[in-house]
Design an enzyme around this catalytic site. Structure first.
Site, short mmCIF file in Angstrom:
data_model
loop_
_atom_site.label_atom_id
_atom_site.label_comp_id
_atom_site.label_asym_id
_atom_site.label_seq_id
_atom_site.Cartn_x
_atom_site.Cartn_y
_atom_site.Cartn_z
N ARG A 232 11.55 44.44 7.93
CA ARG A 232 11.85 45.81 7.31
C ARG A 232 13.08 46.19 7.72
NH1 ARG A 232 5.81 45.93 7.97
NH2 ARG A 232 5.84 46.32 10.11
N PHE A 248 3.47 44.25 -3.72
CA PHE A 248 2.15 44.19 -2.37
C PHE A 248 2.55 45.07 -1.30
CE2 PHE A 248 3.01 40.15 -4.57
CZ PHE A 248 1.83 39.86 -5.18
N ASP A 270 0.97 48.11 -5.58
CA ASP A 270 -0.08 47.39 -4.86
C ASP A 270 -1.37 47.50 -5.83
OD1 ASP A 270 -0.56 46.77 -1.71
OD2 ASP A 270 -2.38 46.95 -2.71
N ALA A 304 0.52 42.77 -9.16
CA ALA A 304 2.13 42.60 -9.17
C ALA A 304 2.52 41.68 -10.22
CB ALA A 304 2.23 42.16 -7.71
N ASP A 324 5.96 40.36 -0.83
CA ASP A 324 5.54 40.17 0.25
C ASP A 324 3.99 40.07 -0.03
OD1 ASP A 324 4.88 39.55 3.08
OD2 ASP A 324 4.81 41.81 3.61
N CYS A 364 3.08 34.53 4.08
CA CYS A 364 2.16 34.38 5.36
C CYS A 364 1.09 33.25 5.35
CB CYS A 364 1.56 35.69 5.65
SG CYS A 364 0.75 36.29 4.70
N1 SAH Z 1 4.16 44.24 2.80
C1 SAH Z 1 3.13 45.02 3.47
C2 SAH Z 1 1.84 43.80 3.91
C3 SAH Z 1 1.44 43.33 2.51
S1 SAH Z 1 -0.44 42.83 2.45
C4 SAH Z 1 3.71 45.45 4.78
O1 SAH Z 1 4.76 45.29 5.06
O2 SAH Z 1 2.88 46.30 5.48
C5 SAH Z 1 -0.68 42.25 1.13
C6 SAH Z 1 -0.94 43.54 0.05
O3 SAH Z 1 -0.94 42.87 -1.42
C7 SAH Z 1 -2.32 44.42 0.16
O4 SAH Z 1 -1.83 45.69 0.28
C8 SAH Z 1 -3.21 44.16 -1.06
O5 SAH Z 1 -3.93 45.30 -1.52
C9 SAH Z 1 -2.03 43.78 -2.04
N2 SAH Z 1 -2.46 42.88 -3.23
C10 SAH Z 1 -3.20 41.64 -3.10
N3 SAH Z 1 -3.36 40.96 -4.32
C11 SAH Z 1 -2.31 41.93 -5.24
C12 SAH Z 1 -2.01 41.63 -6.30
N4 SAH Z 1 -2.40 40.92 -7.20
N5 SAH Z 1 -1.09 42.64 -6.94
C13 SAH Z 1 -0.55 43.58 -6.39
N6 SAH Z 1 -1.01 43.76 -4.83
C14 SAH Z 1 -1.97 42.99 -4.38
#
Ligand code: SAH
Length: 417
Positions: A232, A248, A270, A304, A324, A364
């Protein structure tokens, strides 16, 4: 003695048994343990002296009857033993746990100086407390257990944590794996408050001077994704004057860093509406920072993959795109599908980046190696006609140390495309 600061649930926990379970293991397990690996999987055990309970001590001797390892025994998990001491024997007691907690905190002393009061205090195996995580968010400590074996040892761990780092409250989280199998919890539940009380107001914490909300009771992991802190910061450094797409986004950690770094516009995408609402509130919490106030923040709820296709059809482009996603693979069986999904995302995302813009791709997924990840996203970006250049690979911050292969779960690739 002063009264216990912990709730009755902690006082009611049983003490661990005195008598250890003695284990005989395969030759390959012997060499792994001798090399310092912290896990003994059930299939590598040849015999057990008795049927143990979670949290009993398990001791391993080698073929020559020499001491090899001692750790926490867990009959509820395929990881039957998590090692606390290897090669050299010694007591497993409150003093050892206290020593491990103190050593872990000492590794992280440099963090508060960066105006950061949210970070990982204990990173399981790599801090000598396998299967246990503790994260701090300002005045709140969140302890997360990955094994029933920690239940009888929880009290001394909590005592050590609050002794070395006094906080207002402690919240307990139980991992998905632990919740999925039956095992003795003695009334402990996911999200339970073990010390103090939750305030009426939302909890906040700081990362590099930015304030963010955290919900330690319901949030993912322990509330936030502390492992991406360094990435970040780098996003912030790359954002001046740029239009940024954060896919995400969860509660908008990357979005906030981009806004503070001088992005003109930041999109948070998201699937989760509550996550995006939190991202909006996080931006509002930092309005006093001129760059954050100046950046336009747009939220888009949706999948996404679909949003990427829609944005491409609409001829949109961004100077910096952050991808991410959640872990696509939790087991080796899911590896091919996960790599395919990372490739698809990389291809779609690369096409949206303005020429010479930046792409950040993260994974991850534990089963995905750094080499496989880089190879997959590189091939995908090339196929999209936007090969990755100036590639820079990053991983965990200093509060997520890794000292054996399985602990290296976070991979990130920054590239110009
Ligand atoms: N980048 C964030 C953490 C991401 S966690 C940070 O730094 O804090 C993963 C996220 O992806 C979650 O919020 C979840 O709701 C979202 N997610 C899961 N599948 C998804 C999809 N198909 N499209 C969009 N968002 C999604």
């Amino acid at each position: 003695m002063s009264p216990s600061p912990f709730t009755a649930a902690v006082d009611a926990l049983p003490a661990p048994a005195e008598k250890p379970v003695v284990l005989r293991v395969t030759a390959s397990a012997e060499s792994r343990l001798r090399a310092g690996h912290p896990w003994l999987p059930v299939e590598q055990i040849k015999s057990e002296s008795r049927a143990g309970e979670p949290g009993d001590l398990g001791v391993v001797f080698d073929r020559k009857r020499a001491f090899l390892a001692v750790g926490l025994y867990d009959p509820c998990s395929p990881l039957r033993l998590r090692v606390l001491r290897a090669r050299k024997s010694g007591p497993i007691d409150d003093a050892l746990l206290d020593e491990r907690v103190a050593a872990a905190l000492a590794r992280r002393v440099s963090l508060p100086a960066t105006d950061t009061d949210g970070y990982r205090m204990i990173h399981g195996e790599s801090d000598g407390l396998p299967g246990l995580v503790a994260d701090r968010y300002a005045d709140t400590t969140v302890v997360k257990l990955y094994s029933h074996a920690w239940v009888p040892w929880l009290r001394p761990v909590l005592e050590a944590l609050v002794r070395h780092q006094p906080v207002e409250r402690v919240v307990l989280r139980l991992s998905r794996q632990l919740s999925a199998v039956p095992g003795p919890l003695f009334g402990l539940t996911d999200g339970q408050v073990l010390m103090g009380e939750l305030p009426e107001a939302t909890l906040t914490w700081r990362e590099h001077g930015l304030t963010q909300e955290v919900d330690p009771v319901h949030g993912q992991k322990t509330g936030c994704f502390l492992d991406q802190r360094d990435n970040r910061r780098r996003v912030g450094e790359l954002s001046a004057g740029r239009r940024v797409l954060n896919l995400f986004a969860y509660t908008g950690g990357f979005s906030l860093a981009a806004a503070r770094g001088g992005a003109t516009e930041v999109w948070s995408v998201d699937l989760s509406a509550p996550a995006l609402a939190a991202a909006e509130r996080n931006v509002a919490l930092n309005r006093h920072v001129p760059a954050v106030a100046a950046a336009r923040h747009v939220t888009r709820r949706g999948d996404a993959f679909e949003v990427l296709r829609d944005l491409q059809s609409a001829d949109e482009s961004f100077d910096l795109v952050i991808v991410d996603p959640p872990a696509f693979a939790r087991s080796n069986a899911q590896l091919p599908g996960a790599l395919e999904a990372y490739g698809r995302l990389a291809k779609l995302a690369a096409r949206l980046v303005t020429p010479d813009g930046t792409l950040l791709l993260a994974s991850c997924s534990r089963p995905v190696s750094a080499d496989d990840f880089l190879a997959t996203v590189s091939a995908a970006a090339r196929a999209a006609g936007r090969p990755l250049r100036d590639v820079r690979e990053t991983g965990h911050g200093l509060d997520h140390p890794t000292d054996f292969a399985e602990s290296e779960y976070l991979k990130a690739v920054f590239a110009t495309v």
